[in-house]
Design an enzyme around this catalytic site. Structure first.
Site, PDB file in Angstrom:
ATOM      1  N   GLU A  12       0.681  -0.828  -0.176  1.00  0.00           N
ATOM      2  CA  GLU A  12       0.223  -0.376  -0.501  1.00  0.00           C
ATOM      3  C   GLU A  12       0.878   1.251  -0.778  1.00  0.00           C
ATOM      4  O   GLU A  12       1.998   1.215   0.760  1.00  0.00           O
ATOM      5  CB  GLU A  12      -0.493   0.181   1.376  1.00  0.00           C
ATOM      6  N   PRO A  53     -13.244  13.488  -9.692  1.00  0.00           N
ATOM      7  CA  PRO A  53     -12.136  13.675  -8.758  1.00  0.00           C
ATOM      8  C   PRO A  53     -11.739  12.238  -9.276  1.00  0.00           C
ATOM      9  O   PRO A  53     -10.800  12.026  -9.001  1.00  0.00           O
ATOM     10  CB  PRO A  53     -13.014  13.854  -7.622  1.00  0.00           C
ATOM     11  N   CYS A  88       0.227  -0.115  30.092  1.00  0.00           N
ATOM     12  CA  CYS A  88       1.939   1.154  30.150  1.00  0.00           C
ATOM     13  C   CYS A  88       1.508   1.911  30.904  1.00  0.00           C
ATOM     14  O   CYS A  88       1.451   2.401  32.311  1.00  0.00           O
ATOM     15  CB  CYS A  88       2.208   1.276  28.560  1.00  0.00           C
ATOM     16  N   MET A 126      -0.959   1.292  33.471  1.00  0.00           N
ATOM     17  CA  MET A 126       0.078   0.914  34.941  1.00  0.00           C
ATOM     18  C   MET A 126       0.707   1.182  35.598  1.00  0.00           C
ATOM     19  O   MET A 126       0.472   1.162  37.034  1.00  0.00           O
ATOM     20  CB  MET A 126       0.513  -0.329  34.388  1.00  0.00           C
ATOM     21  N   GLU A 174       8.843  11.058  35.118  1.00  0.00           N
ATOM     22  CA  GLU A 174       8.303  11.645  33.968  1.00  0.00           C
ATOM     23  C   GLU A 174       8.395  12.954  34.034  1.00  0.00           C
ATOM     24  O   GLU A 174       7.712  13.536  33.249  1.00  0.00           O
ATOM     25  CB  GLU A 174       7.936  10.408  33.117  1.00  0.00           C
ATOM     26  N   ARG A 212       9.617   4.132  28.298  1.00  0.00           N
ATOM     27  CA  ARG A 212      11.032   3.809  29.281  1.00  0.00           C
ATOM     28  C   ARG A 212      10.712   4.402  30.296  1.00  0.00           C
ATOM     29  O   ARG A 212      11.978   4.335  30.742  1.00  0.00           O
ATOM     30  CB  ARG A 212      11.612   5.766  28.232  1.00  0.00           C
ATOM     31  N   HIS A 221       1.661  -3.925  26.004  1.00  0.00           N
ATOM     32  CA  HIS A 221       0.455  -3.703  24.890  1.00  0.00           C
ATOM     33  C   HIS A 221      -0.388  -4.167  24.519  1.00  0.00           C
ATOM     34  O   HIS A 221       0.045  -4.866  23.464  1.00  0.00           O
ATOM     35  CB  HIS A 221       1.044  -2.469  24.312  1.00  0.00           C
ATOM     36  N   GLU A 247      -3.214  -4.724  23.929  1.00  0.00           N
ATOM     37  CA  GLU A 247      -3.609  -4.488  22.431  1.00  0.00           C
ATOM     38  C   GLU A 247      -3.407  -4.696  20.993  1.00  0.00           C
ATOM     39  O   GLU A 247      -4.037  -4.338  19.667  1.00  0.00           O
ATOM     40  CB  GLU A 247      -3.942  -2.875  22.516  1.00  0.00           C
TER      41      GLU A 247
HETATM   42  N1  GLN Z   1       5.399   7.298  29.259  1.00  0.00           N
HETATM   43  C1  GLN Z   1       5.408   5.971  29.743  1.00  0.00           C
HETATM   44  C2  GLN Z   1       7.174   5.880  29.604  1.00  0.00           C
HETATM   45  O1  GLN Z   1       7.179   5.959  28.529  1.00  0.00           O
HETATM   46  C3  GLN Z   1       4.623   5.393  29.461  1.00  0.00           C
HETATM   47  C4  GLN Z   1       4.906   4.717  28.093  1.00  0.00           C
HETATM   48  C5  GLN Z   1       3.306   4.315  27.008  1.00  0.00           C
HETATM   49  O2  GLN Z   1       2.516   3.776  27.305  1.00  0.00           O
HETATM   50  N2  GLN Z   1       3.478   3.834  25.748  1.00  0.00           N
HETATM   51  O3  GLN Z   1       7.231   4.414  30.197  1.00  0.00           O
END
Ligand code: GLN
Length: 536
Positions: free
Chosen positions: A140, A190, A381, A384, A405, A462, A507, A509
């Site tokens: 694609e 178009p 992520c 959590m 963070e 991170r 993740h 998902e």
């Molecule tokens: N900001 C967070 C980290 O860097 C969570 C990252 C996220 O949710 N993908 O660890």
């Protein structure tokens, strides 16, 4: 040698080119073909990892840790097949490669040019997917025909048609046929112009797929056929679907698209087996009941920012033949506590991943509510990390616990930068990315869901639960349901004495599919159904 199907788009973006490509992929797999899928993005970012969800929607992470376009998520969900680093290239990544070669002197004194050097590099990326067992490569091209930055990509795919012979290469063009209300009719102009633009480059489309909000009469299709130089039977109508994007493969197959592909590419295969797919659609279209899931995020106005999460929630429902209504709750709106009961109206709460401090206190508030009120909860992520902060503050009594963070000088940095991450110099591609093994604790919801001890899930972060607080958090009752093999990195937490409270650093998902719903989403929605049952 594999055959190629190239999918281009015309008139406007956001027509659903990725979904159409993914649907074609599903049809070919259902006919017993072995395929690979690829997306080429003509923008200059090396990958979408550094782009804001406002610009580009979700960043999809592959098993091998590439940060890629969200269309790869559609590919995986529709085909059930993993993509990889080789499945998404941007112009930035291609130029970068060519410039590195130039600096090394690989071009032996030659003038480095768009044609042939950039186009050769693009062709090498496409042909790189041609392995032994592959029948068809679906590629694609991002953007819209007529974009300046897309020209080299179109030139490269034109050349592949010349090199491999037209019976081995097929061009599918997705176009838009608007309905003009004032005139009371649809307009083909178009599409005519976008096909003319393709022909100027030397690409003659074999199939025209027409996106439309209304039915297209036969005379409109005939007109499109004549003006766009595509046989009438290759003018396919792709009207907005009624219930779900998962209807698309069936819509396309009913108009003979897969037969057309077989004939053009001279592939002999039995008709598409779509029984399992149709069965999934039946459950989706006629659910036994419905539940409400509140998603507390910071991009509540954007459909694409949490694409895979929204899809996975639906898959979770499918596992129980239930429909799920997603209630988008902007995290910031929970911060002033104006409407505290809002969360009590949903059957489950999900806090997705994210970056930056906006809305974090609202997410923490939502989690506190879910934990205290026994509302099924899934945190992902950042979700959590917020769950750990909430637990540290409210259960362990660590006042103002925070992630570094958001506050570098916090008194209780329960979430901190992973050791191997600091100091961060380049933002692009430098997080902890891709799949790694996670070891599950016996007797947890996690272990029950997966039915195994070791799982593989994808990461993109991170920060992590600060090892200095492991003991204290556990002593207060937080369950470390998943860790790395050594047990010193926390991959998932759970709260005991709660109907279902699971949060993961990874993740889930990215791995859920309509034909194979992810176990965590399945059990999360299962818990939500139970709660809805209890309430009603
Ligand atoms: N900001 C967070 C980290 O860097 C969570 C990252 C996220 O949710 N993908 O660890």
């Amino acid at each position: 040698m594999a055959k190629y199907i190239f999918i281009t788009g015309g008139v406007v973006s956001s027509l659903g080119k990725g979904l159409t490509a993914a649907s074609i992929g599903r049809l070919l797999i259902s006919r017993g073909l072995s395929i690979r899928m690829q997306k080429l993005d003509p923008y200059l970012n090396v990958d979408p990892g550094t782009m804001s969800p406002f610009q580009h929607g979700e960043v999809f992470v592959t098993e091998d840790g590439a940060e890629t376009d969200l269309d790869l998520g559609h590919y995986e969900r529709f085909t059930g097949q993993e993509t990889s680093r080789k499945s998404n290239f941007t112009a930035g990544r291609i130029y970068w490669e060519v410039l590195k070669k130039e600096r090394r002197g690989d071009y032996l004194g030659g003038t480095v040019q768009m044609i042939p050097h950039i186009t050769d590099e693009i062709k090498a990326c496409i042909r790189g997917l041609d392995e032994d067992d592959v029948d068809v490569i679906l590629c694609e091209i991002g953007g819209t025909v007529g974009d300046i930055e897309g020209l080299t990509f179109l030139e490269a795919i034109r050349q592949i048609g010349l090199e491999d012979g037209r019976e081995n290469v097929m061009y599918v063009h997705l176009t838009y046929v608007p309905f003009i209300k004032a005139a009371g009719e649809v307009k083909t102009k178009p599409s005519q112009q976008s096909v003319a633009k393709l022909r100027e480059i030397g690409i003659l489309p074999d199939v025209l797929i027409c996106r439309t909000e209304v039915d297209l009469h036969d005379d409109v299709c005939k007109k499109l056929s004549l003006f766009c130089n595509v046989p009438r039977h290759a003018v396919i109508v792709e009207k907005d679907v009624t219930h779900s994007v998962y209807e698309l493969p069936v819509v396309l197959s009913e108009q003979g698209l897969d037969d057309l592909i077989m004939v053009h590419l001279r592939l002999a295969r039995p008709p598409a087996k779509l029984d399992a797919w149709r069965d999934m659609l039946d459950r989706l279209i006629q659910p036994k009941g419905r539940v409400k899931i509140g998603v507390v995020g910071k991009y509540s106005e954007l459909q694409d920012a949490y694409k895979s999460i929204f899809e996975s929630i639906q898959h979770g429902g499918l596992a129980h033949a239930f429909g799920v209504d997603v209630v988008k709750i902007p995290a910031e709106e929970l911060e002033d506590g104006t409407d505290p009961d809002r969360l009590l109206q949903v059957d489950g709460v999900l806090v997705p991943g994210g970056f930056g401090g906006r809305g974090v206190e609202g997410k923490i508030e939502a989690i506190r509510m879910a934990r205290e009120q026994g509302i099924p909860f899934l945190g992902i992520c950042l979700g959590m990390q917020c769950a750990v902060i909430e637990y540290a503050r409210d259960v362990c009594g660590l006042e103002n616990a925070q992630s570094t963070e958001f506050d570098k000088d916090t008194a209780h940095p329960v979430i901190g930068l992973m050791e191997e991450q600091g100091p961060v110099v380049d933002l692009g591609g430098s997080m902890r990315l891709g799949a790694s093994p996670v070891h599950l604790k016996s007797g947890t919801n996690m272990e029950k869901a997966y039915g195994s001890k070791v799982i593989h899930e994808r990461h993109r972060h991170r920060y992590e639960v600060n090892p200095a607080y492991h003991e204290q958090l556990q002593a207060c009752g937080l369950v470390f349901a998943g860790t790395n093999e050594a047990g010193d990195r926390i991959e998932a937490v759970e709260v005991a004495d709660h109907p279902w409270f699971v949060a993961t650093q990874f993740h889930p998902e990215f791995k859920s599919q309509p034909l194979d719903p992810h176990p965590l989403f399945r059990d999360f929605i299962g818990a939500a159904i139970q709660r809805a049952g209890v309430q009603s």
